[in-house]
Write a protein that holds these residues in place. Structure first.
Motif, PDB file in Angstrom:
ATOM      1  N   GLN A 407       0.822  -1.202   0.000  1.00  0.00           N
ATOM      2  CA  GLN A 407       0.000   0.000   0.000  1.00  0.00           C
ATOM      3  C   GLN A 407       0.865   1.265   0.000  1.00  0.00           C
ATOM      4  O   GLN A 407       0.528   2.265  -0.644  1.00  0.00           O
ATOM      5  N   GLN A 408       1.976   1.236   0.704  1.00  0.00           N
ATOM      6  CA  GLN A 408       2.876   2.392   0.707  1.00  0.00           C
ATOM      7  C   GLN A 408       3.488   2.616  -0.672  1.00  0.00           C
ATOM      8  O   GLN A 408       3.616   3.765  -1.130  1.00  0.00           O
ATOM      9  N   VAL A 409       3.863   1.524  -1.342  1.00  0.00           N
ATOM     10  CA  VAL A 409       4.424   1.648  -2.685  1.00  0.00           C
ATOM     11  C   VAL A 409       3.385   2.228  -3.637  1.00  0.00           C
ATOM     12  O   VAL A 409       3.673   3.127  -4.447  1.00  0.00           O
ATOM     13  N   MET A 410       2.152   1.718  -3.565  1.00  0.00           N
ATOM     14  CA  MET A 410       1.103   2.186  -4.469  1.00  0.00           C
ATOM     15  C   MET A 410       0.733   3.640  -4.222  1.00  0.00           C
ATOM     16  O   MET A 410       0.189   4.319  -5.098  1.00  0.00           O
ATOM     17  N   ALA A 411       1.018   4.145  -3.035  1.00  0.00           N
ATOM     18  CA  ALA A 411       0.695   5.537  -2.717  1.00  0.00           C
ATOM     19  C   ALA A 411       1.687   6.517  -3.341  1.00  0.00           C
ATOM     20  O   ALA A 411       1.435   7.723  -3.380  1.00  0.00           O
ATOM     21  N   VAL A 412       2.801   6.002  -3.856  1.00  0.00           N
ATOM     22  CA  VAL A 412       3.821   6.864  -4.455  1.00  0.00           C
ATOM     23  C   VAL A 412       3.348   7.348  -5.821  1.00  0.00           C
ATOM     24  O   VAL A 412       2.882   6.556  -6.651  1.00  0.00           O
ATOM     25  N   ASN A 413       3.475   8.623  -6.064  1.00  0.00           N
ATOM     26  CA  ASN A 413       3.051   9.202  -7.327  1.00  0.00           C
ATOM     27  C   ASN A 413       3.870   8.620  -8.489  1.00  0.00           C
ATOM     28  O   ASN A 413       5.100   8.599  -8.442  1.00  0.00           O
ATOM     29  N   GLY A 414       3.174   8.139  -9.523  1.00  0.00           N
ATOM     30  CA  GLY A 414       3.828   7.561 -10.688  1.00  0.00           C
ATOM     31  C   GLY A 414       3.816   6.048 -10.728  1.00  0.00           C
ATOM     32  O   GLY A 414       4.128   5.450 -11.756  1.00  0.00           O
ATOM     33  N   VAL A 415       3.443   5.384  -9.622  1.00  0.00           N
ATOM     34  CA  VAL A 415       3.311   3.926  -9.609  1.00  0.00           C
ATOM     35  C   VAL A 415       1.905   3.577 -10.061  1.00  0.00           C
ATOM     36  O   VAL A 415       0.918   3.967  -9.439  1.00  0.00           O
ATOM     37  N   ASP A 416       1.805   2.847 -11.158  1.00  0.00           N
ATOM     38  CA  ASP A 416       0.506   2.531 -11.748  1.00  0.00           C
ATOM     39  C   ASP A 416      -0.012   1.170 -11.299  1.00  0.00           C
ATOM     40  O   ASP A 416      -1.211   0.969 -11.174  1.00  0.00           O
ATOM     41  N   GLU A 417       0.882   0.233 -11.080  1.00  0.00           N
ATOM     42  CA  GLU A 417       0.473  -1.124 -10.716  1.00  0.00           C
ATOM     43  C   GLU A 417       1.629  -1.809 -10.000  1.00  0.00           C
ATOM     44  O   GLU A 417       2.801  -1.546 -10.281  1.00  0.00           O
ATOM     45  N   LEU A 418       1.273  -2.695  -9.083  1.00  0.00           N
ATOM     46  CA  LEU A 418       2.273  -3.476  -8.352  1.00  0.00           C
ATOM     47  C   LEU A 418       1.824  -4.927  -8.319  1.00  0.00           C
ATOM     48  O   LEU A 418       0.675  -5.217  -7.968  1.00  0.00           O
ATOM     49  N   VAL A 419       2.710  -5.829  -8.712  1.00  0.00           N
ATOM     50  CA  VAL A 419       2.436  -7.265  -8.623  1.00  0.00           C
ATOM     51  C   VAL A 419       3.485  -7.878  -7.706  1.00  0.00           C
ATOM     52  O   VAL A 419       4.690  -7.757  -7.955  1.00  0.00           O
ATOM     53  N   VAL A 420       3.015  -8.518  -6.641  1.00  0.00           N
ATOM     54  CA  VAL A 420       3.903  -9.065  -5.622  1.00  0.00           C
ATOM     55  C   VAL A 420       3.893 -10.586  -5.692  1.00  0.00           C
ATOM     56  O   VAL A 420       2.824 -11.202  -5.750  1.00  0.00           O
ATOM     57  N   MET A 421       5.059 -11.208  -5.731  1.00  0.00           N
ATOM     58  CA  MET A 421       5.192 -12.652  -5.624  1.00  0.00           C
ATOM     59  C   MET A 421       5.971 -12.937  -4.341  1.00  0.00           C
ATOM     60  O   MET A 421       7.206 -12.925  -4.329  1.00  0.00           O
ATOM     61  N   ALA A 422       5.202 -13.136  -3.266  1.00  0.00           N
ATOM     62  CA  ALA A 422       5.791 -13.216  -1.928  1.00  0.00           C
ATOM     63  C   ALA A 422       6.749 -14.395  -1.797  1.00  0.00           C
ATOM     64  O   ALA A 422       7.805 -14.283  -1.167  1.00  0.00           O
ATOM     65  N   LYS A 423       6.392 -15.532  -2.399  1.00  0.00           N
ATOM     66  CA  LYS A 423       7.229 -16.719  -2.280  1.00  0.00           C
ATOM     67  C   LYS A 423       8.612 -16.479  -2.875  1.00  0.00           C
ATOM     68  O   LYS A 423       9.633 -16.922  -2.336  1.00  0.00           O
ATOM     69  N   GLU A 424       8.648 -15.760  -4.002  1.00  0.00           N
ATOM     70  CA  GLU A 424       9.917 -15.492  -4.676  1.00  0.00           C
ATOM     71  C   GLU A 424      10.605 -14.234  -4.144  1.00  0.00           C
ATOM     72  O   GLU A 424      11.721 -13.915  -4.554  1.00  0.00           O
ATOM     73  N   GLN A 425       9.920 -13.484  -3.245  1.00  0.00           N
ATOM     74  CA  GLN A 425      10.441 -12.220  -2.698  1.00  0.00           C
ATOM     75  C   GLN A 425      10.756 -11.210  -3.806  1.00  0.00           C
ATOM     76  O   GLN A 425      11.758 -10.490  -3.760  1.00  0.00           O
ATOM     77  N   VAL A 426       9.872 -11.196  -4.820  1.00  0.00           N
ATOM     78  CA  VAL A 426      10.061 -10.319  -5.976  1.00  0.00           C
ATOM     79  C   VAL A 426       8.775  -9.537  -6.206  1.00  0.00           C
ATOM     80  O   VAL A 426       7.671 -10.046  -5.976  1.00  0.00           O
ATOM     81  N   ALA A 427       8.919  -8.293  -6.673  1.00  0.00           N
ATOM     82  CA  ALA A 427       7.757  -7.482  -7.028  1.00  0.00           C
ATOM     83  C   ALA A 427       8.042  -6.743  -8.328  1.00  0.00           C
ATOM     84  O   ALA A 427       9.186  -6.349  -8.599  1.00  0.00           O
ATOM     85  N   TYR A 428       6.977  -6.583  -9.149  1.00  0.00           N
ATOM     86  CA  TYR A 428       7.067  -5.785 -10.367  1.00  0.00           C
ATOM     87  C   TYR A 428       6.327  -4.469 -10.134  1.00  0.00           C
ATOM     88  O   TYR A 428       5.195  -4.463  -9.653  1.00  0.00           O
ATOM     89  N   LEU A 429       6.964  -3.369 -10.507  1.00  0.00           N
ATOM     90  CA  LEU A 429       6.335  -2.064 -10.448  1.00  0.00           C
ATOM     91  C   LEU A 429       6.115  -1.564 -11.870  1.00  0.00           C
ATOM     92  O   LEU A 429       7.056  -1.528 -12.674  1.00  0.00           O
ATOM     93  N   LYS A 430       4.873  -1.213 -12.204  1.00  0.00           N
ATOM     94  CA  LYS A 430       4.600  -0.570 -13.481  1.00  0.00           C
ATOM     95  C   LYS A 430       4.552   0.931 -13.224  1.00  0.00           C
ATOM     96  O   LYS A 430       3.806   1.404 -12.366  1.00  0.00           O
ATOM     97  N   LEU A 431       5.364   1.666 -13.980  1.00  0.00           N
ATOM     98  CA  LEU A 431       5.584   3.083 -13.696  1.00  0.00           C
ATOM     99  C   LEU A 431       5.215   3.957 -14.888  1.00  0.00           C
ATOM    100  O   LEU A 431       5.477   3.601 -16.042  1.00  0.00           O
ATOM    101  N   ASP A 432       4.613   5.096 -14.597  1.00  0.00           N
ATOM    102  CA  ASP A 432       4.399   6.133 -15.588  1.00  0.00           C
ATOM    103  C   ASP A 432       5.470   7.200 -15.343  1.00  0.00           C
ATOM    104  O   ASP A 432       5.362   8.009 -14.413  1.00  0.00           O
ATOM    105  N   LYS A 433       6.523   7.185 -16.162  1.00  0.00           N
ATOM    106  CA  LYS A 433       7.666   8.057 -15.909  1.00  0.00           C
ATOM    107  C   LYS A 433       7.311   9.537 -16.012  1.00  0.00           C
ATOM    108  O   LYS A 433       8.015  10.386 -15.459  1.00  0.00           O
TER     109      LYS A 433
END
Length: 454
Positions: A407-433
Motif C-alpha cells: 500500500q505504501q508503494v502504491m501511494a507513491v506518485n507515478g506507480v501505476d500497478e504493483l504485482v507481488v510474488m511473496a514466495k519469490e520475494q520479488v515485485a514488479y512495479l509498473k511506472l508512468d515516468k
C-alpha cells in the motif's frame, strides 16, 4: 527474462498447449468417425465439433469478470476441471448427443483470457510482447501438431481414445498450474464496489479495445474457414492425403514465425505497434487474395499460406500485449475475456462459413475471406498507439508486512500497478515516468531499500 517470467511462460504455455492439442486432435477426424455414433447426422456432427467454440465464446466473459474480482488461479483450476469432465463425458458417449454435451461442458471451462491475464501479471511491461509472442507460437504450433497427430492416432486408439487423451491433458495442465508463480495484485482502484455491469461498461467504452476485438474475430474466422476449405484443395491440387497435410502446415508456420520475430521486436522496442499491427492485416488480406487467384497451383497455395501465417503470428503476438497495455489495470481480465469471446465466436462463425464456401469456386471462397480481412482493416485503421509504461523488478525487503508495504508503494506518485510474488520475494512495479518526480523516486528507493535506476 528473469527466472520468474521463464517459469510463468513455461507453465502457462504448457497449459495452453495441452488444451489446444486435446481439443483440435478431434477436428480433422470427427467428420469421418462421428458417423459411428447413434443418431449422428452431418449437422449434429458439425455441431459436436463447433459447440466447443460457442461455449468458449459464451463463458469467457463471466470467467474473466470473476478473475478481476477474485484470485486468478482458482478460476483457472475450475476451468480445467470442466475441460477434463467434458473429455470424460465425450469419451464414454454412445450417441452423438452425449458427445455434444461433453464438448459443450469442455467449452464452458473458458479460461484462455484468465491465463493471459495471469501471464500479464507476472511479466514486466518490456517483456510482455515477447511472452505473448511465445504464447501465440505455442497456440499455433499446438493446433498444427493436433492436425498432424490426430489422424495418425485415431486408427490405434479410436475416437473415444482421443477424448480420453483430452481429459488426461487437462489433468496434466492442472499440475502445470502449480509451476506458475502466484501473484498478489495491488491496484489503485478497487473492484469490490463495482457491479458486473460497471466492469463491462468500463471496458466497452474504450474504442481501441473494441477494434482489437474485431481484429481477433476476423483473424480466427479466416483461420477456421481456411482449415475447412483447404484440406480438399491440398488433396485435389497437390495430391496430399489428410495424414500428409499436417507436414505442410508445420514448416510454413515456423518459417512465418521466424520472419515475424524481427517485426515483433520492432513493434515493442521501436514503439511501432500500430504500424506493425496494421501491416499484418494488410499482409493477411493480400495472402487471401493470392489464394483466390493462385490456389489452382501448388506454389500459389504455399505462398498464400506462408504470408498468411506471417500475419497470423504477428497478430497473435501483439493483440494480447496491446490489450494488457490499453486495458484499465483493474479490468485487465475482463478486457481479455471480451477479446477471447470474440476469438472463439470468430472460430464458430468461420467454421460455419467455411462449410458454406466449400461448394463455391476457389475465387469466390478465398475472395470472401479476403474481403472480410479488408473490411476489418478499414474498421481498425483509426486505432491509436497503445500507451507505453515502464516497469522494474525489485526485491521485497525482508521482515516487513507485505500488505502494508504494498500500500505504501502504491501511494507513491507515478506507480501505476504493483504485482507481488511473496514466495519469490520479488515485485514488479509498473511506472508512468511522466508522473515520477525526484521526491517519488526517493520514496521508492527508501521503500525497496536500494537505489533504483528509473
Amino acid at each position: 527474462m528473469n527466472s520468474v517470467e521463464k517459469r510463468a511462460i513455461l507453465g502457462v504455455g504448457g497449459i495452453f498447449a495441452l488444451r489446444m492439442i486435446g481439443l483440435f486432435m478431434i477436428v480433422p477426424v470427427f467428420a469421418v468417425y462421428g458417423d459411428n455414433y447413434t443418431h449422428a447426422t452431418p449437422f449434429l456432427i458439425g455441431l459436436a465439433v463447433g459447440i466447443y467454440g460457442l461455449g468458449q465464446a459464451v463463458f469467457q466473459i463471466p470467467m474473466s469478470l470473476a478473475a478481476d474480482k477474485f484470485p486468478r488461479k482458482p478460476i483457472i483450476m475450475l476451468g480445467l476441471v470442466l475441460f477434463a469432465a467434458g473429455g470424460v463425458v465425450a469419451a464414454n458417449a454412445t450417441d452423438i448427443y452425449q458427445v455434444i454435451i461433453g464438448r459443450a461442458l469442455a467449452g464452458s471451462g473458458a479460461v484462455s483470457a484468465v491465463l493471459m491475464a495471469l501471464l500479464a501479471d507476472v511479466t514486466r511491461e518490456e517483456m510482455r510482447t515477447k511472452a505473448m509472442a511465445t504464447m501465440g507460437l505455442t497456440i499455433a504450433t499446438s493446433i498444427m501438431l493436433a492436425f498432424a497427430f490426430g489422424p495418425l492416432m485415431v486408427d490405434s486408439i479410436g475416437i473415444s481414445g482421443l477424448f480420453w487423451l483430452t481429459a488426461g491433458f487437462a489433468v496434466l495442465a492442472m499440475v502445470l498450474l502449480f509451476v506458475v508463480p502466484t501473484p498478489l495484485r495491488v491496484l489503485k482502484h478497487n473492484l469490490d464496489n463495482k457491479s458486473i455491469g460497471q466492469q463491462l461498461a468500463t471496458v466497452l467504452k474504450i474504442g481501441d479495445l473494441n477494434r482489437l476485438h474485431i481484429g481477433i474475430f476476423a483473424l480466427h474466422l479466416t483461420l477456421t474457414a481456411i482449415f475447412v476449405i483447404l484440406p480438399q484443395q491440398l488433396t485435389d491440387v497437390m495430391g496430399l492425403s489428410v495424414r500428409q497435410q499436417g507436414m505442410v502446415y508445420l514448416p510454413l508456420l515456423f518459417i512465418g514465425f521466424a520472419v515475424a520475430i524481427p517485426f515483433i521486436i520492432i513493434a515493442e522496442k521501436k514503439r511501432k505497434m500500430r504500424q506493425v499491427f496494421l501491416g499484418s492485416i494488410v499482409v493477411m488480406t493480400a495472402s487471401l487474395a493470392l489464394l483466390a487467384l493462385g490456389s489452382q497451383v501448388g506454389i500459389g497455395i504455399i505462398l498464400g499460406l506462408l504470408f498468411y501465417f506471417m500475419g497470423f503470428n504477428l497478430l497473435e503476438a501483439t493483440i494480447p500485449s496491446w490489450i494488457s497495455k490499453r486495458a484499465p489495470v483493474a479490468n485487465k481480465a475482463t478486457a481479455m475475456g471480451l477479446n477471447s469471446s470474440s476469438q472463439f465466436f470468430g472460430a464458430f462463425v468461420g467454421g460455419a462459413l467455411g462449410g458454406l464456401l466449400l461448394t463455391q469456386s476457389n475465387l469466390l471462397a478465398w475472395g470472401v475471406l479476403a474481403a472480410i480481412m479488408g473490411a476489418a482493416l478499414l474498421i481498425i485503421f483509426p486505432i491509436a498507439q497503445p500507451p507505453y509504461l515502464s516497469s522494474t523488478t525489485v526485491t521485497i525487503p525482508k521482515n516487513i508486512d507485505i500488505q502494508d508495504w504494498s500500500q505504501q508503494v502504491m501511494a507513491v506518485n507515478g506507480v501505476d500497478e504493483l504485482v507481488v510474488m511473496a514466495k519469490e520475494q520479488v515485485a514488479y512495479l509498473k511506472l508512468d515516468k511522466t508522473q515520477l518526480t525526484e521526491t517519488s523516486r526517493q520514496q521508492l528507493s527508501s521503500l525497496v531499500q536500494s537505489s533504483l535506476d528509473i
